[in-house]
Design a protein around this motif. Structure first.
Motif, PDB file in Angstrom:
ATOM      1  N   THR A  44       0.816  -1.212   0.000  1.00  0.00           N
ATOM      2  CA  THR A  44       0.000   0.000   0.000  1.00  0.00           C
ATOM      3  C   THR A  44       0.851   1.263   0.000  1.00  0.00           C
ATOM      4  OG1 THR A  44      -0.113  -0.080   2.413  1.00  0.00           O
ATOM      5  CG2 THR A  44      -1.897  -1.118   1.198  1.00  0.00           C
ATOM      6  N   LEU A  45       0.334   2.293  -0.650  1.00  0.00           N
ATOM      7  CA  LEU A  45       0.893   3.642  -0.604  1.00  0.00           C
ATOM      8  C   LEU A  45       2.359   3.708  -1.017  1.00  0.00           C
ATOM      9  CD1 LEU A  45      -0.729   4.700   2.807  1.00  0.00           C
ATOM     10  CD2 LEU A  45      -1.553   5.206   0.503  1.00  0.00           C
ATOM     11  N   GLY A  46       2.742   2.896  -2.015  1.00  0.00           N
ATOM     12  CA  GLY A  46       4.092   2.976  -2.570  1.00  0.00           C
ATOM     13  C   GLY A  46       5.171   2.267  -1.779  1.00  0.00           C
ATOM     14  N   GLN A  47       4.800   1.544  -0.738  1.00  0.00           N
ATOM     15  CA  GLN A  47       5.793   0.868   0.103  1.00  0.00           C
ATOM     16  C   GLN A  47       6.379  -0.331  -0.628  1.00  0.00           C
ATOM     17  OE1 GLN A  47       3.877  -0.057   3.846  1.00  0.00           O
ATOM     18  NE2 GLN A  47       2.847   1.919   3.864  1.00  0.00           N
ATOM     19  N   LEU A  48       7.709  -0.414  -0.669  1.00  0.00           N
ATOM     20  CA  LEU A  48       8.386  -1.490  -1.377  1.00  0.00           C
ATOM     21  C   LEU A  48       9.062  -2.434  -0.379  1.00  0.00           C
ATOM     22  CD1 LEU A  48       8.352  -1.653  -4.478  1.00  0.00           C
ATOM     23  CD2 LEU A  48      10.756  -1.028  -4.448  1.00  0.00           C
ATOM     24  N   PHE A  49       8.758  -3.716  -0.520  1.00  0.00           N
ATOM     25  CA  PHE A  49       9.337  -4.767   0.318  1.00  0.00           C
ATOM     26  C   PHE A  49      10.077  -5.768  -0.567  1.00  0.00           C
ATOM     27  CE2 PHE A  49       5.892  -3.123   2.843  1.00  0.00           C
ATOM     28  CZ  PHE A  49       6.248  -3.323   4.167  1.00  0.00           C
ATOM     29  N   PRO A  50      11.075  -6.467  -0.027  1.00  0.00           N
ATOM     30  CA  PRO A  50      11.683  -7.554  -0.796  1.00  0.00           C
ATOM     31  C   PRO A  50      10.645  -8.645  -1.065  1.00  0.00           C
ATOM     32  CG  PRO A  50      12.962  -7.069   1.201  1.00  0.00           C
ATOM     33  CD  PRO A  50      11.674  -6.340   1.317  1.00  0.00           C
ATOM     34  N   THR A  51      10.690  -9.242  -2.238  1.00  0.00           N
ATOM     35  CA  THR A  51       9.741 -10.312  -2.547  1.00  0.00           C
ATOM     36  C   THR A  51       9.916 -11.492  -1.593  1.00  0.00           C
ATOM     37  OG1 THR A  51      11.277 -11.153  -4.205  1.00  0.00           O
ATOM     38  CG2 THR A  51       9.495  -9.735  -4.985  1.00  0.00           C
TER      39      THR A  51
END
Length: 404
Positions: free
Chosen positions: A104-111
């Motif tokens: 959400t809201l542009g948050q980037l996590f490692p796959t």
């Protein structure tokens, strides 16, 4: 970290703090052929990275601009964020096997959803680039000399001294003492005559005490999507009721803009108009009680909790104009006066830090003490929740590395 490095005591730069900023700085300096020493007082590097995002590490935000940062100088972060962009962060991690996925809201996590994979990128690169990391190394003093700096350290209880042409303060801030947080970076700045902006816990839960606490306590565990605001900022995300007050993303966000004694306001139905909803429902089923109507909009538990504030036993058809005004006021402008915050141990970051007027925005070098740099959380630059603080850490680490 390797045997052939143990005897080296002089470095191009000593980096104090093995967190996000310090590790990025060491790696980027290594790419430029510089030899650095990272001094980390924990028994492993990247302690705060490892717990971020519930151990998943929200390592950047796609929508990062200088506008998502709080500082006495709102434009200070512009230069660093332009020198190391979100695209640079994504490309860097992809190069070393970390693919990102947006939440959400542009948050980037490692796959992989594993923060340790982020840390391993840096530890592997530091090894390959022969950047030394010393753990359990607590810095006790930083001193300027005629040709650089000396840094005194207690490593595993034994005193050691290292020298360097440059020193980088990447020692973080006050939040989460159990991870080794301290005000060391601020103390070093003050020792060199630099100004420090007062600090406060940020991205932190808010507490409710006194006669209102039981009302919040009965709702503990309930989450509601809301708009939370004051006269400085507004956020639309979930809030979470707890036995001691309020938490959840929207509350953490507004906490960075809240000051003791002030109110915050909550719209419990953002984007909707409770008056129009009541009017429409009344035409269909005027005999429905307000309680049952509210239970359809919120949880039954939350609707019951509103019974002390609203005429919930009345049916919709019998609500007066004054009743509806009262309902609208409470639903769209729920007024809260927090008693305080849960403090630094529950805060994700802090506001304040080394005054930005003391630093070059282009290099993050001290204007008063050439060769002394400050990056990451110890600087008066505080990001919103959602990966912004990591982007500042990577950017400030990169910028410093270009100039040490």
């Amino acid at each position: 970290m390797t045997a052939n490095l143990i005897k080296q005591t002089h470095f191009d730069a000593i980096i104090i703090g093995g967190g996000a900023c310090g590790l990025m700085c060491a790696v980027q300096a290594g790419f430029l052929g510089k030899r650095t020493l990272v001094l980390e007082k924990n028994d492993r590097p990247g302690a705060k990275i490892l717990i971020s995002g519930g151990g998943r590490c929200n390592y950047t935000n796609l929508y990062t601009t200088h506008k998502q940062f709080i500082s006495q100088n709102e434009h200070f972060s512009r230069s660093a964020l332009a020198q190391w962009t979100v695209e640079d962060t994504i490309s860097f991690f992809e190069t070393y096997g970390i693919e990102g996925k947006e939440k959400t809201l542009g948050q980037l996590f490692p796959t992989t959803n594993k923060a340790k994979d982020i840390v391993e990128v840096f530890t592997n690169l530091c090894r390959d680039l022969e950047q030394e990391i010393r753990l359990n190394a607590e810095v006790t003093a930083v001193k300027q000399t005629t040709d650089g700096f000396t840094v005194d350290v207690l490593q595993d209880g034994y005193p050691k001294t290292f020298t360097a042409d440059k020193v980088v303060m990447a020692s973080g801030g006050l939040p989460i003492q159990k991870l080794g947080a301290s005000d060391f970076g601020l103390r070093v700045a003050r020792s060199f005559g630099m100004q420090v902006t007062p600090t406060t816990p940020a991205l932190v839960p808010l507490t409710i005490t006194g006669k209102d606490q039981p009302w919040y306590e009965q709702l503990s565990g309930n989450a509601i999507f809301c708009r939370v605001w004051n006269d400085r900022a507004s956020f639309e995300e979930n809030i979470l009721f707890t036995h001691w007050g309020l938490s959840g993303p929207a509350i953490l966000q507004i906490s960075s803009y809240w000051k003791p004694g002030e109110f915050i306001y909550i719209d419990l139905l953002p984007g909707q108009d409770i008056t129009e909803l009541i009017s429409a429902e009344r035409e269909q089923n005027g005999k429905k009680t307000l309680l049952n109507f509210l239970a359809g909009l919120f949880t039954k538990k939350f609707a019951d909790a509103l019974s002390g504030h609203l005429p919930v036993s009345k049916n919709l058809a019998s609500l007066s104009k004054a009743d509806i005004e009262t309902i609208a006021q409470l639903i769209h402008e729920f007024k809260v006066k927090p008693a305080g915050t849960k403090g630094y141990d529950k805060a994700e970051v802090m506001t304040g830090g080394v005054d930005t007027d003391e630093l070059s925005s282009k290099t993050l070098e001290s204007k008063k003490i050439p060769g002394l740099f400050f990056g990451g959380e110890c600087v008066d630059v505080t990001g919103w929740l959602g990966g912004y603080n990591f982007q500042w850490a990577w950017a400030s680490g990169f910028v410093i590395a270009q100039n040490i």
